[in-house]
Design a protein around this motif. Structure first.
Motif, PDB file in Angstrom:
ATOM      1  N   PHE A 277      25.369 -37.786  31.178  1.00  0.00           N
ATOM      2  CA  PHE A 277      24.139 -38.163  30.488  1.00  0.00           C
ATOM      3  C   PHE A 277      23.397 -39.277  30.909  1.00  0.00           C
ATOM      4  CE2 PHE A 277      26.655 -35.896  27.493  1.00  0.00           C
ATOM      5  CZ  PHE A 277      25.897 -34.809  27.025  1.00  0.00           C
ATOM      6  N   TYR A 278      24.000 -40.367  31.311  1.00  0.00           N
ATOM      7  CA  TYR A 278      23.304 -41.617  32.012  1.00  0.00           C
ATOM      8  C   TYR A 278      23.602 -41.886  33.617  1.00  0.00           C
ATOM      9  CZ  TYR A 278      22.540 -42.869  27.076  1.00  0.00           C
ATOM     10  OH  TYR A 278      22.292 -42.479  25.781  1.00  0.00           O
ATOM     11  N   ARG A 279      23.516 -40.739  34.252  1.00  0.00           N
ATOM     12  CA  ARG A 279      24.033 -40.686  35.689  1.00  0.00           C
ATOM     13  C   ARG A 279      22.997 -41.567  36.370  1.00  0.00           C
ATOM     14  NH1 ARG A 279      25.290 -34.939  37.824  1.00  0.00           N
ATOM     15  NH2 ARG A 279      26.860 -35.405  36.282  1.00  0.00           N
ATOM     16  N   PHE A 280      21.698 -41.361  35.938  1.00  0.00           N
ATOM     17  CA  PHE A 280      20.654 -42.301  36.911  1.00  0.00           C
ATOM     18  C   PHE A 280      20.927 -43.422  36.701  1.00  0.00           C
ATOM     19  CE2 PHE A 280      18.936 -41.586  32.628  1.00  0.00           C
ATOM     20  CZ  PHE A 280      18.290 -42.711  32.408  1.00  0.00           C
ATOM     21  N   GLN A 281      21.130 -43.866  35.406  1.00  0.00           N
ATOM     22  CA  GLN A 281      21.322 -45.309  35.261  1.00  0.00           C
ATOM     23  C   GLN A 281      22.582 -45.903  35.871  1.00  0.00           C
ATOM     24  OE1 GLN A 281      21.634 -46.081  30.814  1.00  0.00           O
ATOM     25  NE2 GLN A 281      19.642 -45.565  30.546  1.00  0.00           N
ATOM     26  N   LYS A 287      23.023 -49.183  42.907  1.00  0.00           N
ATOM     27  CA  LYS A 287      21.992 -49.574  43.802  1.00  0.00           C
ATOM     28  C   LYS A 287      21.699 -51.091  44.081  1.00  0.00           C
ATOM     29  CE  LYS A 287      19.245 -45.453  44.725  1.00  0.00           C
ATOM     30  NZ  LYS A 287      18.022 -44.854  44.762  1.00  0.00           N
ATOM     31  N   ALA A 288      21.573 -51.552  42.449  1.00  0.00           N
ATOM     32  CA  ALA A 288      21.511 -53.092  42.319  1.00  0.00           C
ATOM     33  C   ALA A 288      22.722 -53.941  42.793  1.00  0.00           C
ATOM     34  CB  ALA A 288      21.131 -53.284  40.855  1.00  0.00           C
ATOM     35  N   GLN A 290      24.782 -53.247  45.105  1.00  0.00           N
ATOM     36  CA  GLN A 290      24.613 -53.112  46.581  1.00  0.00           C
ATOM     37  C   GLN A 290      23.559 -54.176  47.290  1.00  0.00           C
ATOM     38  OE1 GLN A 290      24.063 -48.999  48.006  1.00  0.00           O
ATOM     39  NE2 GLN A 290      26.278 -48.201  47.226  1.00  0.00           N
ATOM     40  N   GLY A 291      22.687 -54.254  46.598  1.00  0.00           N
ATOM     41  CA  GLY A 291      21.403 -55.117  46.990  1.00  0.00           C
ATOM     42  C   GLY A 291      22.117 -56.587  46.977  1.00  0.00           C
ATOM     43  N   GLU A 292      22.689 -56.705  45.713  1.00  0.00           N
ATOM     44  CA  GLU A 292      23.307 -58.136  45.569  1.00  0.00           C
ATOM     45  C   GLU A 292      24.036 -58.397  46.637  1.00  0.00           C
ATOM     46  OE1 GLU A 292      22.949 -60.844  43.516  1.00  0.00           O
ATOM     47  OE2 GLU A 292      20.964 -59.674  42.724  1.00  0.00           O
ATOM     48  N   LEU A 293      25.050 -57.542  47.015  1.00  0.00           N
ATOM     49  CA  LEU A 293      26.069 -57.858  48.119  1.00  0.00           C
ATOM     50  C   LEU A 293      25.394 -57.837  49.385  1.00  0.00           C
ATOM     51  CD1 LEU A 293      28.621 -54.930  47.385  1.00  0.00           C
ATOM     52  CD2 LEU A 293      28.964 -57.342  46.990  1.00  0.00           C
ATOM     53  N   VAL A 294      24.444 -57.207  49.813  1.00  0.00           N
ATOM     54  CA  VAL A 294      23.596 -57.480  50.853  1.00  0.00           C
ATOM     55  C   VAL A 294      23.015 -58.871  51.121  1.00  0.00           C
ATOM     56  CG1 VAL A 294      21.569 -56.468  52.593  1.00  0.00           C
ATOM     57  CG2 VAL A 294      23.317 -54.824  51.258  1.00  0.00           C
ATOM     58  N   LYS A 295      22.422 -58.996  49.797  1.00  0.00           N
ATOM     59  CA  LYS A 295      21.736 -60.447  49.755  1.00  0.00           C
ATOM     60  C   LYS A 295      22.538 -61.714  49.975  1.00  0.00           C
ATOM     61  CE  LYS A 295      18.738 -62.785  46.588  1.00  0.00           C
ATOM     62  NZ  LYS A 295      18.000 -63.204  45.206  1.00  0.00           N
ATOM     63  N   LYS A 296      23.673 -61.558  49.443  1.00  0.00           N
ATOM     64  CA  LYS A 296      24.882 -62.487  49.452  1.00  0.00           C
ATOM     65  C   LYS A 296      25.310 -62.468  51.113  1.00  0.00           C
ATOM     66  CE  LYS A 296      26.623 -62.608  44.863  1.00  0.00           C
ATOM     67  NZ  LYS A 296      27.721 -62.340  43.884  1.00  0.00           N
ATOM     68  N   PHE A 297      25.507 -61.269  51.608  1.00  0.00           N
ATOM     69  CA  PHE A 297      25.946 -61.304  52.836  1.00  0.00           C
ATOM     70  C   PHE A 297      24.881 -61.958  53.932  1.00  0.00           C
ATOM     71  CE2 PHE A 297      25.798 -59.084  57.203  1.00  0.00           C
ATOM     72  CZ  PHE A 297      27.132 -59.415  57.587  1.00  0.00           C
ATOM     73  N   GLU A 298      23.555 -61.844  53.753  1.00  0.00           N
ATOM     74  CA  GLU A 298      22.439 -62.370  54.531  1.00  0.00           C
ATOM     75  C   GLU A 298      22.331 -64.025  54.255  1.00  0.00           C
ATOM     76  OE1 GLU A 298      20.669 -61.221  56.815  1.00  0.00           O
ATOM     77  OE2 GLU A 298      21.276 -59.204  56.590  1.00  0.00           O
ATOM     78  N   GLU A 299      22.700 -64.375  53.066  1.00  0.00           N
ATOM     79  CA  GLU A 299      22.732 -65.734  52.670  1.00  0.00           C
ATOM     80  C   GLU A 299      23.854 -66.428  53.507  1.00  0.00           C
ATOM     81  OE1 GLU A 299      22.847 -66.229  48.864  1.00  0.00           O
ATOM     82  OE2 GLU A 299      20.552 -65.675  48.632  1.00  0.00           O
ATOM     83  N   ASP A 300      25.265 -65.710  53.493  1.00  0.00           N
ATOM     84  CA  ASP A 300      26.282 -66.424  54.092  1.00  0.00           C
ATOM     85  C   ASP A 300      26.155 -66.309  55.629  1.00  0.00           C
ATOM     86  OD1 ASP A 300      27.582 -66.624  51.724  1.00  0.00           O
ATOM     87  OD2 ASP A 300      28.775 -64.846  51.733  1.00  0.00           O
ATOM     88  N   ARG A 301      25.633 -65.194  56.190  1.00  0.00           N
ATOM     89  CA  ARG A 301      25.418 -65.373  57.638  1.00  0.00           C
ATOM     90  C   ARG A 301      24.470 -66.289  58.138  1.00  0.00           C
ATOM     91  NH1 ARG A 301      21.992 -62.757  61.048  1.00  0.00           N
ATOM     92  NH2 ARG A 301      20.766 -61.925  59.335  1.00  0.00           N
ATOM     93  N   LYS A 302      23.499 -66.613  57.427  1.00  0.00           N
ATOM     94  CA  LYS A 302      22.350 -67.758  57.783  1.00  0.00           C
ATOM     95  C   LYS A 302      23.311 -69.054  57.478  1.00  0.00           C
ATOM     96  CE  LYS A 302      18.137 -65.387  56.312  1.00  0.00           C
ATOM     97  NZ  LYS A 302      17.209 -65.321  55.358  1.00  0.00           N
ATOM     98  N   ARG A 303      23.958 -69.155  56.555  1.00  0.00           N
ATOM     99  CA  ARG A 303      24.625 -70.458  56.242  1.00  0.00           C
ATOM    100  C   ARG A 303      25.624 -70.714  57.549  1.00  0.00           C
ATOM    101  NH1 ARG A 303      27.065 -69.251  52.162  1.00  0.00           N
ATOM    102  NH2 ARG A 303      25.141 -69.770  50.706  1.00  0.00           N
ATOM    103  N   VAL A 304      26.428 -69.716  58.032  1.00  0.00           N
ATOM    104  CA  VAL A 304      27.322 -69.799  59.107  1.00  0.00           C
ATOM    105  C   VAL A 304      26.568 -70.207  60.391  1.00  0.00           C
ATOM    106  CG1 VAL A 304      28.825 -68.603  60.621  1.00  0.00           C
ATOM    107  CG2 VAL A 304      29.106 -68.408  57.954  1.00  0.00           C
ATOM    108  N   GLY A 305      25.477 -69.469  60.596  1.00  0.00           N
ATOM    109  CA  GLY A 305      24.338 -69.874  61.810  1.00  0.00           C
ATOM    110  C   GLY A 305      24.147 -71.145  61.683  1.00  0.00           C
TER     111      GLY A 305
END
Length: 318
Positions: A277-281, A287-288, A290-305
């Motif tokens: 019934f709430y499949r769209f939610q 998606k949210a 996954q976005g958080e994981l990508v954001k944390k990955f970018e932050e970690d990559r910049k920190r390592v660089g």
């Protein structure tokens, strides 16, 4: 006395009729009433088998009056009346209208006198049906069976034509609606009652029906209000309805009720989610995440660089 098993045999004389202009004999079988479920009147009751199809309470009263005297029969219940528990009634024709005369009270649904017009002037029995005759006392049962024995003894000394069996319907001539063609002629007339009488019967029937519906609705509403009085909400309050309440809710009851409601809501939400019934939610939530994981990955990559760049500029002292 001739008997079949535990039944005493009582022949009755059937008078001649226009349809069958000969006198004949019909046989009744009697025994003390002994039902599977005992009642208070069993010891003063007789079980009668093979009653004629035109039997009425008056007919059986007249038969037993010849055996034990008048006034000994208290009540008569026929087979279908015991099964349906409906009072036995007779329809008496009065002009174009018809009214019901109740014979005793056997229970069943009471319509408050609101009955639709009847289309038969008398009721017929099923062939070979039974009846229970309630006498005034247990002694009357013994007297009735003793009178049957005496009839058989006296009949042995008499000729066939002179046997004095009880006469069916004796003394009731002209007091009961006729059978045969007269019955069907009366039936045809009763099928088309007077418009005024029909309207009065229908109005009375519908009034009684509406009254019962209102009573039923009122009872259901009262039951619902009683449940609400005893059921505290999640904040510990009890709904006050008309008629008062039982008392304030205790904190333990309120806490328990809140837990039950939360658990019910959680189960309902899980069921709805599993059903889609709430499949769209769920999709938006993934998606949210996954976005958080990508954001944390970018932050970690910049920190390592940044750490690698800082390490390259480091010059240890010599």
């Amino acid at each position: 006395m001739p008997k079949i098993g535990e039944y005493a045999i009582l022949p009755i004389s059937i008078p001649l009729t226009p349809a069958y202009p000969k006198t004949t004999t019909h046989t009744l079988y009697l025994r003390p009433h002994a039902p599977k479920i005992p009642t208070a009147n069993d010891e003063r009751s007789l079980f009668v088998v093979n009653v004629p199809i035109d039997s009425t309470v008056a007919h059986l009263r007249a038969v037993f009056a010849t055996l034990v005297g008048a006034g000994r029969v208290e009540d008569v219940t026929f087979e279908h009346e015991r099964k349906t528990m409906v009072p036995s009634r007779e329809v008496v024709t009065v002009g174009k209208a018809s009214k019901k005369r109740k014979r005793g009270s056997k229970g069943g649904e009471d319509n408050g006198g609101a009955e639709l017009p009847q289309i038969w002037d008398r009721e017929l029995r099923r062939s070979g049906s039974t009846a229970v005759v309630v006498l005034v006392d247990a002694k009357s049962v013994e007297l009735a069976l003793k009178a049957v024995r005496k009839l058989h003894k006296s009949s042995k000394k008499e000729k066939e034509k002179d046997r004095s069996w009880p006469v069916w319907g004796e003394g009731l001539e002209g007091k009961k609606p006729k059978l045969g063609s007269a019955r069907y002629l009366a039936h045809h007339k009763l099928r088309y009652p007077d418009e005024t009488v029909l309207k009065m019967n229908v109005d009375a029937f519908m009034t009684e029906f509406n009254r019962k519906e209102e009573e039923r609705t009122k009872k259901e509403r009262t039951k619902k209000e009683k449940r609400m009085r005893n059921m505290p909400d999640e904040d510990g309050f009890v709904t006050v309805t008309r008629g008062g309440r039982t008392g304030p809710a205790r904190s333990e009851e309120a806490e328990q009720k809140k837990k039950e409601m939360d658990e019910k809501e959680r189960k309902k939400r899980e069921e709805l989610q599993s059903a889609g019934f709430y499949r769209f939610q769920v999709r938006e939530q993934r998606k949210a995440e996954q976005g958080e994981l990508v954001k944390k990955f970018e932050e970690d990559r910049k920190r390592v660089g940044a750490m690698k760049e800082k390490r390259g500029r480091f010059r240890p002292e010599r």
